[in-house]
Write a protein that holds these residues in place. Structure first.
Motif, PDB file in Angstrom:
ATOM      1  N   VAL A 125       0.838  -1.197   0.000  1.00  0.00           N
ATOM      2  CA  VAL A 125       0.000   0.000   0.000  1.00  0.00           C
ATOM      3  C   VAL A 125       0.874   1.248   0.000  1.00  0.00           C
ATOM      4  O   VAL A 125       2.023   1.221   0.421  1.00  0.00           O
ATOM      5  N   SER A 126       0.290   2.345  -0.471  1.00  0.00           N
ATOM      6  CA  SER A 126       1.016   3.602  -0.584  1.00  0.00           C
ATOM      7  C   SER A 126       1.307   4.212   0.780  1.00  0.00           C
ATOM      8  O   SER A 126       0.509   4.094   1.710  1.00  0.00           O
ATOM      9  N   TYR A 127       2.439   4.894   0.866  1.00  0.00           N
ATOM     10  CA  TYR A 127       2.780   5.652   2.068  1.00  0.00           C
ATOM     11  C   TYR A 127       1.928   6.919   2.139  1.00  0.00           C
ATOM     12  O   TYR A 127       1.497   7.340   3.208  1.00  0.00           O
ATOM     13  N   GLN A 128       1.643   7.533   0.991  1.00  0.00           N
ATOM     14  CA  GLN A 128       0.822   8.741   0.960  1.00  0.00           C
ATOM     15  C   GLN A 128      -0.655   8.403   0.893  1.00  0.00           C
ATOM     16  O   GLN A 128      -1.068   7.498   0.163  1.00  0.00           O
ATOM     17  N   ALA A 145      -8.189   4.130 -12.403  1.00  0.00           N
ATOM     18  CA  ALA A 145      -7.251   3.221 -11.741  1.00  0.00           C
ATOM     19  C   ALA A 145      -6.381   2.555 -12.797  1.00  0.00           C
ATOM     20  O   ALA A 145      -6.866   2.168 -13.867  1.00  0.00           O
ATOM     21  N   ARG A 146      -5.096   2.440 -12.486  1.00  0.00           N
ATOM     22  CA  ARG A 146      -4.167   1.791 -13.424  1.00  0.00           C
ATOM     23  C   ARG A 146      -3.182   0.921 -12.654  1.00  0.00           C
ATOM     24  O   ARG A 146      -2.842   1.219 -11.510  1.00  0.00           O
ATOM     25  N   SER A 147      -2.726  -0.116 -13.321  1.00  0.00           N
ATOM     26  CA  SER A 147      -1.599  -0.884 -12.790  1.00  0.00           C
ATOM     27  C   SER A 147      -0.698  -1.277 -13.947  1.00  0.00           C
ATOM     28  O   SER A 147      -1.141  -1.398 -15.099  1.00  0.00           O
ATOM     29  N   TRP A 148       0.575  -1.435 -13.613  1.00  0.00           N
ATOM     30  CA  TRP A 148       1.580  -1.872 -14.573  1.00  0.00           C
ATOM     31  C   TRP A 148       2.366  -3.022 -13.960  1.00  0.00           C
ATOM     32  O   TRP A 148       2.599  -3.054 -12.745  1.00  0.00           O
ATOM     33  N   VAL A 149       2.791  -3.963 -14.799  1.00  0.00           N
ATOM     34  CA  VAL A 149       3.696  -5.014 -14.358  1.00  0.00           C
ATOM     35  C   VAL A 149       4.881  -5.017 -15.309  1.00  0.00           C
ATOM     36  O   VAL A 149       4.709  -5.104 -16.538  1.00  0.00           O
ATOM     37  N   ASP A 150       6.065  -4.856 -14.761  1.00  0.00           N
ATOM     38  CA  ASP A 150       7.296  -4.770 -15.556  1.00  0.00           C
ATOM     39  C   ASP A 150       7.153  -3.747 -16.687  1.00  0.00           C
ATOM     40  O   ASP A 150       7.507  -4.005 -17.850  1.00  0.00           O
ATOM     41  N   ASN A 151       6.583  -2.586 -16.339  1.00  0.00           N
ATOM     42  CA  ASN A 151       6.397  -1.425 -17.225  1.00  0.00           C
ATOM     43  C   ASN A 151       5.342  -1.628 -18.315  1.00  0.00           C
ATOM     44  O   ASN A 151       5.200  -0.773 -19.194  1.00  0.00           O
ATOM     45  N   ARG A 204       3.424  -1.372 -10.324  1.00  0.00           N
ATOM     46  CA  ARG A 204       3.057   0.024 -10.058  1.00  0.00           C
ATOM     47  C   ARG A 204       1.541   0.134 -10.079  1.00  0.00           C
ATOM     48  O   ARG A 204       0.904  -0.373 -11.003  1.00  0.00           O
ATOM     49  N   VAL A 205       0.971   0.722  -9.048  1.00  0.00           N
ATOM     50  CA  VAL A 205      -0.479   0.897  -8.975  1.00  0.00           C
ATOM     51  C   VAL A 205      -0.773   2.379  -8.771  1.00  0.00           C
ATOM     52  O   VAL A 205      -0.028   3.093  -8.082  1.00  0.00           O
ATOM     53  N   GLN A 206      -1.883   2.843  -9.356  1.00  0.00           N
ATOM     54  CA  GLN A 206      -2.149   4.277  -9.359  1.00  0.00           C
ATOM     55  C   GLN A 206      -3.648   4.560  -9.365  1.00  0.00           C
ATOM     56  O   GLN A 206      -4.420   3.878 -10.041  1.00  0.00           O
ATOM     57  N   HIS A 217       1.797   3.867  -5.902  1.00  0.00           N
ATOM     58  CA  HIS A 217       2.733   3.046  -5.129  1.00  0.00           C
ATOM     59  C   HIS A 217       3.447   2.096  -6.089  1.00  0.00           C
ATOM     60  O   HIS A 217       2.831   1.525  -6.997  1.00  0.00           O
ATOM     61  N   THR A 218       4.742   1.928  -5.891  1.00  0.00           N
ATOM     62  CA  THR A 218       5.507   0.951  -6.643  1.00  0.00           C
ATOM     63  C   THR A 218       6.131  -0.053  -5.681  1.00  0.00           C
ATOM     64  O   THR A 218       6.467   0.293  -4.551  1.00  0.00           O
ATOM     65  N   TYR A 219       6.248  -1.291  -6.145  1.00  0.00           N
ATOM     66  CA  TYR A 219       6.872  -2.316  -5.311  1.00  0.00           C
ATOM     67  C   TYR A 219       7.496  -3.385  -6.183  1.00  0.00           C
ATOM     68  O   TYR A 219       7.127  -3.571  -7.349  1.00  0.00           O
TER      69      TYR A 219
END
Length: 222
Positions: A125-128, A145-151, A204-206, A217-219
């Motif tokens: 989860v995001s820190y902000q 809402a967006r997510s990326w996996v390996d760009n 990366r989730v946004q 947040h990125t992880y």
């Protein structure tokens, strides 16, 4: 509620303030689609491959405090695991905050036991976070809402298909033993662009709010 040493600290955007959850409840909400007929159809399809139907819709899966993580690094086992972008609802000292996170899940185990699959992976989860003045007026319908996996773009769309934040939080309070305690809960997701789970090392989730504000947040998965 079991007392544990895990703490989660978040920074409130626009104020610089920090909030820290110490003894708190942790959940993942499932089957949060607004179209109940479509949700039931999905449940029926899962039942055909042996996945038990939930007792209630939506369902709140209890996880431990240790599952939630803001470090940006999680580990995995040999099974197929993948993330998905979700709004995060946080209550601290009676006030609601919005964040973004990933319901990283063991997809192999998910076909056998959804509750167990939720416990198999950390929940990044995001820190902000953003302070919510009135959850009754918080709408995510125009939130992208967006997510990326390996760009590579993995998910993208509006969250109008999900139950409202107020509905999810109200049902969480009604159906669980949170009482007036602090809690954190992932609130549901949207379909995958290619309709197929992918594993990957960089996620990366946004959430992009209608006013242009962004939670991200990125992880990495080790």
């Amino acid at each position: 509620m079991e007392n544990k040493t895990k703490q989660l600290t978040f920074k409130v955007k626009g104020t610089g303030d920090e909030i820290t959850l110490k003894n708190f409840h942790a959940f993942v909400a499932g089957y949060t689609g607004r179209d109940t007929a479509a949700v039931q159809q999905h449940i029926d399809e899962l039942a055909e491959i042996g996945v038990p139907a939930p007792k209630e819709i939506p369902t709140f899966y209890s996880v431990t405090q240790d599952h939630y993580d803001t470090s940006g690094k999680i580990s995995k086992d040999e099974n197929l695991t993948s993330g998905e972008v979700e709004p995060v609802y946080i209550r601290h000292a009676g006030k609601i905050y919005l964040g973004v996170g990933s319901d990283h899940t063991d997809r192999d185990l998910e076909t056998e036991d959804i509750a167990a699959s939720k416990l198999a992976c950390a929940k990044p989860v995001s820190y902000q976070v953003i302070a919510v003045d009135d959850i009754s007026s918080l709408s995510l319908d125009e939130c992208t809402a967006r997510s990326w996996v390996d760009n590579l773009l993995y998910q993208e769309g509006k969250l109008s298909g999900l139950r409202t934040p107020k509905n999810v939080v109200d049902l969480l309070i009604e159906r669980t033993d949170v009482g007036d305690d602090d809690f954190i809960c992932l609130g549901g997701t949207l379909p995958l662009l290619e309709k197929k789970f992918k594993s990957g090392g960089a996620w990366r989730v946004q959430l992009e709010l209608p006013n242009g504000e962004i939670l991200e947040h990125t992880y990495t998965v080790n």
